[in-house]
Design a protein around this motif. Structure first.
Motif, PDB file in Angstrom:
ATOM      1  N   ILE A  30     -99.636 -38.900 -61.030  1.00  0.00           N
ATOM      2  CA  ILE A  30    -100.460 -39.891 -61.735  1.00  0.00           C
ATOM      3  C   ILE A  30    -100.966 -39.308 -63.053  1.00  0.00           C
ATOM      4  O   ILE A  30    -101.041 -40.012 -64.072  1.00  0.00           O
ATOM      5  N   VAL A  31    -101.317 -38.019 -63.050  1.00  0.00           N
ATOM      6  CA  VAL A  31    -101.693 -37.363 -64.312  1.00  0.00           C
ATOM      7  C   VAL A  31    -100.510 -37.423 -65.281  1.00  0.00           C
ATOM      8  O   VAL A  31    -100.681 -37.666 -66.480  1.00  0.00           O
ATOM      9  N   GLY A  32     -99.302 -37.235 -64.762  1.00  0.00           N
ATOM     10  CA  GLY A  32     -98.106 -37.341 -65.595  1.00  0.00           C
ATOM     11  C   GLY A  32     -97.959 -38.728 -66.199  1.00  0.00           C
ATOM     12  O   GLY A  32     -97.539 -38.878 -67.362  1.00  0.00           O
ATOM     13  N   GLU A  33     -98.308 -39.758 -65.421  1.00  0.00           N
ATOM     14  CA  GLU A  33     -98.246 -41.130 -65.938  1.00  0.00           C
ATOM     15  C   GLU A  33     -99.277 -41.343 -67.045  1.00  0.00           C
ATOM     16  O   GLU A  33     -99.021 -42.038 -68.045  1.00  0.00           O
ATOM     17  N   LEU A  34    -100.464 -40.743 -66.860  1.00  0.00           N
ATOM     18  CA  LEU A  34    -101.480 -40.817 -67.909  1.00  0.00           C
ATOM     19  C   LEU A  34    -101.007 -40.097 -69.178  1.00  0.00           C
ATOM     20  O   LEU A  34    -101.223 -40.569 -70.298  1.00  0.00           O
ATOM     21  N   ARG A  35    -100.361 -38.951 -68.988  1.00  0.00           N
ATOM     22  CA  ARG A  35     -99.829 -38.208 -70.129  1.00  0.00           C
ATOM     23  C   ARG A  35     -98.825 -39.071 -70.907  1.00  0.00           C
ATOM     24  O   ARG A  35     -98.828 -39.106 -72.140  1.00  0.00           O
ATOM     25  N   GLN A  36     -97.976 -39.783 -70.140  1.00  0.00           N
ATOM     26  CA  GLN A  36     -96.965 -40.625 -70.796  1.00  0.00           C
ATOM     27  C   GLN A  36     -97.626 -41.735 -71.612  1.00  0.00           C
ATOM     28  O   GLN A  36     -97.174 -42.061 -72.718  1.00  0.00           O
ATOM     29  N   LEU A  37     -98.701 -42.330 -71.065  1.00  0.00           N
ATOM     30  CA  LEU A  37     -99.413 -43.372 -71.805  1.00  0.00           C
ATOM     31  C   LEU A  37     -99.935 -42.825 -73.133  1.00  0.00           C
ATOM     32  O   LEU A  37     -99.856 -43.494 -74.176  1.00  0.00           O
ATOM     33  N   HIS A  38    -100.462 -41.594 -73.093  1.00  0.00           N
ATOM     34  CA  HIS A  38    -101.010 -41.001 -74.312  1.00  0.00           C
ATOM     35  C   HIS A  38     -99.899 -40.600 -75.282  1.00  0.00           C
ATOM     36  O   HIS A  38    -100.079 -40.682 -76.501  1.00  0.00           O
ATOM     37  N   GLU A  39     -98.768 -40.163 -74.745  1.00  0.00           N
ATOM     38  CA  GLU A  39     -97.641 -39.827 -75.618  1.00  0.00           C
ATOM     39  C   GLU A  39     -97.119 -41.079 -76.317  1.00  0.00           C
ATOM     40  O   GLU A  39     -96.808 -41.053 -77.520  1.00  0.00           O
ATOM     41  N   GLU A  40     -97.011 -42.182 -75.552  1.00  0.00           N
ATOM     42  CA  GLU A  40     -96.518 -43.432 -76.137  1.00  0.00           C
ATOM     43  C   GLU A  40     -97.487 -43.979 -77.177  1.00  0.00           C
ATOM     44  O   GLU A  40     -97.085 -44.679 -78.111  1.00  0.00           O
ATOM     45  N   ALA A  41     -98.791 -43.645 -76.999  1.00  0.00           N
ATOM     46  CA  ALA A  41     -99.798 -44.077 -77.981  1.00  0.00           C
ATOM     47  C   ALA A  41     -99.895 -43.103 -79.150  1.00  0.00           C
ATOM     48  O   ALA A  41    -100.738 -43.275 -80.037  1.00  0.00           O
ATOM     49  N   GLU A  42     -99.012 -42.083 -79.153  1.00  0.00           N
ATOM     50  CA  GLU A  42     -98.975 -41.068 -80.204  1.00  0.00           C
ATOM     51  C   GLU A  42    -100.318 -40.374 -80.367  1.00  0.00           C
ATOM     52  O   GLU A  42    -100.853 -40.211 -81.483  1.00  0.00           O
ATOM     53  N   HIS A  65    -110.258 -38.881 -74.717  1.00  0.00           N
ATOM     54  CA  HIS A  65    -109.305 -39.426 -75.690  1.00  0.00           C
ATOM     55  C   HIS A  65    -108.828 -40.835 -75.310  1.00  0.00           C
ATOM     56  O   HIS A  65    -107.778 -41.276 -75.783  1.00  0.00           O
ATOM     57  N   ALA A  66    -109.596 -41.541 -74.474  1.00  0.00           N
ATOM     58  CA  ALA A  66    -109.176 -42.877 -74.026  1.00  0.00           C
ATOM     59  C   ALA A  66    -109.024 -43.845 -75.194  1.00  0.00           C
ATOM     60  O   ALA A  66    -108.229 -44.786 -75.144  1.00  0.00           O
ATOM     61  N   SER A  67    -109.761 -43.610 -76.293  1.00  0.00           N
ATOM     62  CA  SER A  67    -109.735 -44.547 -77.425  1.00  0.00           C
ATOM     63  C   SER A  67    -108.401 -44.565 -78.161  1.00  0.00           C
ATOM     64  O   SER A  67    -108.126 -45.493 -78.931  1.00  0.00           O
ATOM     65  N   VAL A  68    -107.544 -43.574 -77.922  1.00  0.00           N
ATOM     66  CA  VAL A  68    -106.239 -43.571 -78.613  1.00  0.00           C
ATOM     67  C   VAL A  68    -105.309 -44.641 -78.040  1.00  0.00           C
ATOM     68  O   VAL A  68    -104.302 -44.989 -78.665  1.00  0.00           O
ATOM     69  N   LEU A  69    -105.622 -45.157 -76.857  1.00  0.00           N
ATOM     70  CA  LEU A  69    -104.798 -46.203 -76.244  1.00  0.00           C
ATOM     71  C   LEU A  69    -105.187 -47.540 -76.866  1.00  0.00           C
ATOM     72  O   LEU A  69    -106.220 -48.123 -76.532  1.00  0.00           O
ATOM     73  N   LYS A  70    -104.389 -48.030 -77.776  1.00  0.00           N
ATOM     74  CA  LYS A  70    -104.709 -49.269 -78.506  1.00  0.00           C
ATOM     75  C   LYS A  70    -104.234 -50.517 -77.772  1.00  0.00           C
ATOM     76  O   LYS A  70    -104.840 -51.578 -77.865  1.00  0.00           O
ATOM     77  N   ASP A  71    -103.132 -50.376 -77.018  1.00  0.00           N
ATOM     78  CA  ASP A  71    -102.574 -51.528 -76.289  1.00  0.00           C
ATOM     79  C   ASP A  71    -103.489 -51.888 -75.120  1.00  0.00           C
ATOM     80  O   ASP A  71    -103.930 -51.014 -74.355  1.00  0.00           O
ATOM     81  N   ASP A  72    -103.777 -53.194 -74.965  1.00  0.00           N
ATOM     82  CA  ASP A  72    -104.699 -53.632 -73.908  1.00  0.00           C
ATOM     83  C   ASP A  72    -104.209 -53.240 -72.521  1.00  0.00           C
ATOM     84  O   ASP A  72    -104.990 -52.793 -71.676  1.00  0.00           O
ATOM     85  N   GLN A  73    -102.900 -53.435 -72.278  1.00  0.00           N
ATOM     86  CA  GLN A  73    -102.355 -53.108 -70.964  1.00  0.00           C
ATOM     87  C   GLN A  73    -102.432 -51.609 -70.703  1.00  0.00           C
ATOM     88  O   GLN A  73    -102.747 -51.174 -69.596  1.00  0.00           O
ATOM     89  N   ALA A  74    -102.158 -50.811 -71.729  1.00  0.00           N
ATOM     90  CA  ALA A  74    -102.242 -49.362 -71.582  1.00  0.00           C
ATOM     91  C   ALA A  74    -103.678 -48.939 -71.284  1.00  0.00           C
ATOM     92  O   ALA A  74    -103.918 -48.040 -70.467  1.00  0.00           O
ATOM     93  N   GLN A  75    -104.651 -49.585 -71.920  1.00  0.00           N
ATOM     94  CA  GLN A  75    -106.062 -49.283 -71.662  1.00  0.00           C
ATOM     95  C   GLN A  75    -106.417 -49.568 -70.207  1.00  0.00           C
ATOM     96  O   GLN A  75    -107.088 -48.766 -69.550  1.00  0.00           O
ATOM     97  N   VAL A  80    -107.590 -47.603 -64.785  1.00  0.00           N
ATOM     98  CA  VAL A  80    -107.421 -47.728 -63.329  1.00  0.00           C
ATOM     99  C   VAL A  80    -106.908 -46.420 -62.727  1.00  0.00           C
ATOM    100  O   VAL A  80    -107.352 -45.992 -61.654  1.00  0.00           O
ATOM    101  N   LYS A  81    -105.990 -45.774 -63.415  1.00  0.00           N
ATOM    102  CA  LYS A  81    -105.483 -44.493 -62.922  1.00  0.00           C
ATOM    103  C   LYS A  81    -106.601 -43.453 -62.896  1.00  0.00           C
ATOM    104  O   LYS A  81    -106.684 -42.642 -61.962  1.00  0.00           O
ATOM    105  N   ARG A  82    -107.468 -43.458 -63.900  1.00  0.00           N
ATOM    106  CA  ARG A  82    -108.601 -42.538 -63.906  1.00  0.00           C
ATOM    107  C   ARG A  82    -109.545 -42.818 -62.752  1.00  0.00           C
ATOM    108  O   ARG A  82    -110.004 -41.894 -62.073  1.00  0.00           O
TER     109      ARG A  82
END
Length: 267
Positions: A30-42, A65-75, A80-82
């Motif tokens: 799940i941490v890996g999934e969070l990492r991917q979300l942040h990578e996709e958000a650059e 660093h949650a604010s770097v996720l600009k996409d609503d679905q990614a947020q 939820v993962k957190r």
């Protein structure tokens, strides 16, 4: 109107409603999934995110660093993962703190010395808090998944049940070990006198199976296989005797070996 009195519950009575738990999960994944979300958000600081196995530090990073996720679905997904991972951590804390208290007590630490570590002000409070921690550990160890009340009486009762279950498992293991120790000589005896049994296809087949497994019969799994083959052979011999009304063994040695195998399997 007289006030209704609340019924007092037995301190050892199981909880009527078992608390829901996240339970076992692959936290690193799940941490890996969070990492991917942040990578996709650059996320420009992603290279400073802790390793997937460093759960607590990784959670602090993605929170900061949650604010770097600009996409609503990614947020939503990230939040939820957190939440899931913090709940998972919460469920693990009592188990590990209970083990730490147990180790401290085994090393001779007094309850008074544990007061600061447990954030309580009296030795009795340290004891009571440790008891509540043990209740969480006992709930996790419960075969039925039933929550244990956080009272000394309930904890002691649950621990007694665990001791009884462990003792029964030890007795069963000892009996299995004793039985397994007898299986090999009995099986070898049957193979040695195989020519003394009546000619039968099933008997020959199971004797072949026994003879094949005997040279490498060392592990518990191999012993189980040997026991299974031995039971099948005894059934085949018994079937012959029922149909012919005659012993399946044609010699004293084969009849004695058959009787020994049947007696061993009967207990």
């Amino acid at each position: 109107m007289p006030r209704r009195t609340r019924k007092s519950l037995s301190p050892t009575k199981p909880l009527l409603r078992t608390p829901l738990r996240v339970g076992n999960l692959d936290a690193a994944a799940i941490v890996g999934e969070l990492r991917q979300l942040h990578e996709e958000a650059e996320d420009p600081s992603i290279d400073r995110m802790p390793d997937d196995a460093e759960l607590f530090r990784a959670l602090l990073y993605v929170e900061k660093h949650a604010s770097v996720l600009k996409d609503d679905q990614a947020q939503r997904d990230g939040a939820v993962k957190r939440v899931t991972l913090w709940q998972y951590l919460r469920e693990q804390v009592d188990l590990h703190q209970a083990k730490a208290v147990e180790d401290a007590r085994s090393a001779g630490t007094e309850w008074a010395d544990l007061m600061p570590a447990l954030a309580v002000s009296t030795p009795s409070a340290a004891y009571n808090k440790a008891t509540r921690l043990r209740a969480a550990a006992l709930t996790a160890a419960s075969q039925e998944g039933q929550a244990v009340r956080r009272t000394p009486e309930a904890v002691l009762a649950a621990e007694r049940q665990l001791e009884i279950r462990a003792a029964a498992e030890r007795r069963a293991a000892e009996e299995a070990s004793r039985r397994h120790a007898l299986l090999v000589p009995v099986a070898r005896r049957l193979v040695r006198c195989r020519s003394g049994f009546v000619d039968d296809e099933d008997v020959e087949f199971w004797l072949d199976q026994i003879e094949a497994v005997l040279p490498s019969c060392h592990t518990a799994t191999q012993m189980v296989s040997l026991g299974t083959y031995l039971e099948a052979l005894v059934r085949a011999l018994k079937k012959i005797e029922q149909h012919t009304a005659q012993p399946a063994g044609c010699s004293d040695e084969s009849r004695s070996a058959h009787a020994a195998a049947a007696e061993l399997l009967a207990h």
